[in-house]
Design a protein around this motif. Structure first.
Motif, PDB file in Angstrom:
ATOM      1  N   LEU A  67       0.837  -1.198   0.000  1.00 16.37           N
ATOM      2  CA  LEU A  67       0.000   0.000   0.000  1.00 16.37           C
ATOM      3  C   LEU A  67       0.874   1.252   0.000  1.00 16.37           C
ATOM      4  N   PRO A  68       0.429   2.308  -0.661  1.00 18.57           N
ATOM      5  CA  PRO A  68       1.186   3.569  -0.675  1.00 18.57           C
ATOM      6  C   PRO A  68       0.972   4.367   0.612  1.00 18.57           C
ATOM      7  N   LEU A  69       1.400   3.783   1.707  1.00 18.02           N
ATOM      8  CA  LEU A  69       1.130   4.346   3.031  1.00 18.02           C
ATOM      9  C   LEU A  69       2.210   3.866   3.987  1.00 18.02           C
ATOM     10  N   ALA A  70       2.686   4.769   4.862  1.00 18.32           N
ATOM     11  CA  ALA A  70       3.711   4.386   5.838  1.00 18.32           C
ATOM     12  C   ALA A  70       3.618   5.285   7.057  1.00 18.32           C
ATOM     13  N   PRO A  71       3.787   4.715   8.272  1.00 21.51           N
ATOM     14  CA  PRO A  71       3.802   5.565   9.468  1.00 21.51           C
ATOM     15  C   PRO A  71       5.026   6.470   9.445  1.00 21.51           C
ATOM     16  N   VAL A  72       4.887   7.688   9.961  1.00 17.80           N
ATOM     17  CA  VAL A  72       6.052   8.559  10.124  1.00 17.80           C
ATOM     18  C   VAL A  72       7.043   7.819  11.014  1.00 17.80           C
ATOM     19  N   PRO A  73       8.269   7.601  10.537  1.00 18.46           N
ATOM     20  CA  PRO A  73       9.186   6.714  11.268  1.00 18.46           C
ATOM     21  C   PRO A  73       9.825   7.388  12.473  1.00 18.46           C
ATOM     22  N   VAL A  74      10.288   6.558  13.388  1.00 16.21           N
ATOM     23  CA  VAL A  74      11.153   7.006  14.478  1.00 16.21           C
ATOM     24  C   VAL A  74      12.360   6.076  14.484  1.00 16.21           C
ATOM     25  N   SER A  75      13.486   6.540  15.006  1.00 15.88           N
ATOM     26  CA  SER A  75      14.703   5.739  15.013  1.00 15.88           C
ATOM     27  C   SER A  75      14.613   4.616  16.045  1.00 15.88           C
ATOM     28  N   ASP A  76      15.534   3.660  15.957  1.00 13.41           N
ATOM     29  CA  ASP A  76      15.490   2.485  16.830  1.00 13.41           C
ATOM     30  C   ASP A  76      15.640   2.833  18.307  1.00 13.41           C
ATOM     31  N   ASP A  77      16.343   3.926  18.612  1.00 12.91           N
ATOM     32  CA  ASP A  77      16.539   4.309  20.010  1.00 12.91           C
ATOM     33  C   ASP A  77      15.519   5.340  20.474  1.00 12.91           C
ATOM     34  N   THR A  78      14.401   5.401  19.756  1.00  9.58           N
ATOM     35  CA  THR A  78      13.347   6.370  20.060  1.00  9.58           C
ATOM     36  C   THR A  78      12.025   5.632  20.260  1.00  9.58           C
TER      37      THR A  78
END
Length: 402
Positions: free
Chosen positions: A275-286
């Protein structure tokens, strides 16, 4: 049009359960619902927030707005230099700058997040920065470190959030949390300011706490004369709100883990369906907070209002973005601002709505999904299927990739 829809009710526990009822009942039976000093209910919630954020002080208020007012007052904002902030915020953060005797100085958000871009701030024009962790996505706090003005965190969406291994609410000179009913930790209403600066703690206290508490805690020679009256706002937290919020804070880690599991499941389903959709990412230590998780739509949305309405009609758990304050009457008609904040007479210049391209793109290309804080695999699968059908309708209508 999409025919798939979400039919499973949004999974949730009662907002206030047996533990909250027991805490309130015990307080009522104690015969004391008002704490003019640092009584047991207030002490418990303040100590818990200090522990949550790793700060040395926490100060309770009757609202998140009041905590923002207290923080901006404590850092010494002025009517000659504004408070740099993002327009992607609730109106209370904007108004808090006026309440504190200054004004909002809007700046664009980053291209890859809903948060203020420090690169766009001109420190010579501002007396403080208000960095909002919008929708629970932590702002890039280390990028604010070199600014020569105090940075206050608006943590209203970010209870329990962590940025690069360090708790939100401890990065700036002060952090401000809301305990309003829709937040992850609620007292019905309420707010908490966190800080490791004793001067900010004491100055914020003078804005709206009882002389009894001021007499007990003020040590700064410049503030001691204020013990009898201070600024005489009435900003202290009711004991009822304090005991409810303290109970909710205990369950926060488990609820956050459940939300993270649900989001991971939904994200996997979205990826598998391409799907053309993605959560706004956060880094692994966040670690993100939970208020409404932003997803980027990766096809151009030409009519955001219609897209939101289609999502709502399909039963998707969408939360509306805040109003576009840049075009609201309060921000565009100086007479309204001057009516409420006389220090702005002849000073206010309405913001240019075209000066914020990243903000405008975020408003157009983002949907906010509420993620349950109880285990919900079946629900997330139905949400994913409904998202697929709704986005297919967008593609069928001629939308193209961004």
């Amino acid at each position: 049009m999409a025919t798939q829809r979400v039919t499973i009710p949004f999974p949730k526990h009662p907002k206030y359960g047996d533990d909250e009822v027991s805490a309130v009942t015990a307080l009522i039976r104690s015969g004391s619902l008002s704490e003019i000093g640092r009584g047991p209910a207030v002490t418990a919630i303040e100590d818990a927030f200090a522990a949550l954020t790793g700060t040395t002080h926490a100060l309770s208020f009757n609202s998140g707005t009041a905590s923002l007012h207290g923080a901006l007052h404590a850092v010494g904002v002025t009517p000659d230099q504004g408070v740099a902030m993002s327009p992607m915020t609730w109106i209370s953060a904007i108004n808090a700058a006026f309440h504190a005797g200054s004004f909002p100085l809007f700046s664009d958000i980053s291209a890859d997040s809903p948060n203020l871009d420090p690169a766009g701030i001109n420190p010579s024009n501002c007396s403080a920065v208000l960095a909002t962790h919008a929708w629970g996505v932590p702002a890039s706090m280390e990028r604010f470190a070199d600014l020569p003005v105090p940075v206050v965190e608006d943590c209203s969406h970010a209870h329990g959030a962590v940025y690069r291994g360090r708790s939100i609410g401890s990065w700036g000179v002060a952090g401000c949390f809301s305990l309003q009913e829709s937040k992850a930790v609620s007292g019905g209403e309420g707010g908490v300011l966190t800080t490791s600066d004793p001067g900010i703690y004491q100055r914020a206290m003078t804005l709206g706490h009882h002389p009894f508490r001021l007499e007990e805690e003020l040590t700064d020679p410049e503030l001691v004369p204020l013990t009898e009256a201070a600024a005489s706002y009435k900003f202290r937290m009711p004991a009822l709100a304090a005991v409810i919020a303290r109970v909710q804070l205990r369950s926060l880690p488990d609820r956050m883990r459940n939300s993270e599991t649900n989001l991971a499941h939904l994200t996997q389903l979205i990826t598998e369906a391409d799907l053309p959709l993605a959560p706004v990412p956060v880094s692994d230590d966040t670690v993100r907070g939970w208020y409404g998780t932003p997803f980027t739509v990766q096809i151009r949305v030409s009519d955001p209002a219609s897209f939101f309405a289609a999502c709502k009609a399909a039963g998707l758990p969408v939360r509306a973005l805040y109003a576009d304050w840049l075009t609201s009457p309060l921000m565009t008609e100086p007479r309204l601002i001057e009516r409420y904040w006389p220090h702005m007479r002849g000073r206010w210049m309405p913001p240019g709505k075209h000066d914020f391209p990243n903000y405008q793109r975020f408003r157009r290309q983002t949907i906010l999904l509420k993620v349950p804080d109880v285990p919900s695999p079946d629900y997330m699968e139905q949400v994913a299927a409904t998202l697929a059908a709704t986005l297919q309708s967008l593609l069928s209508s001629g939308m193209k990739g961004t």
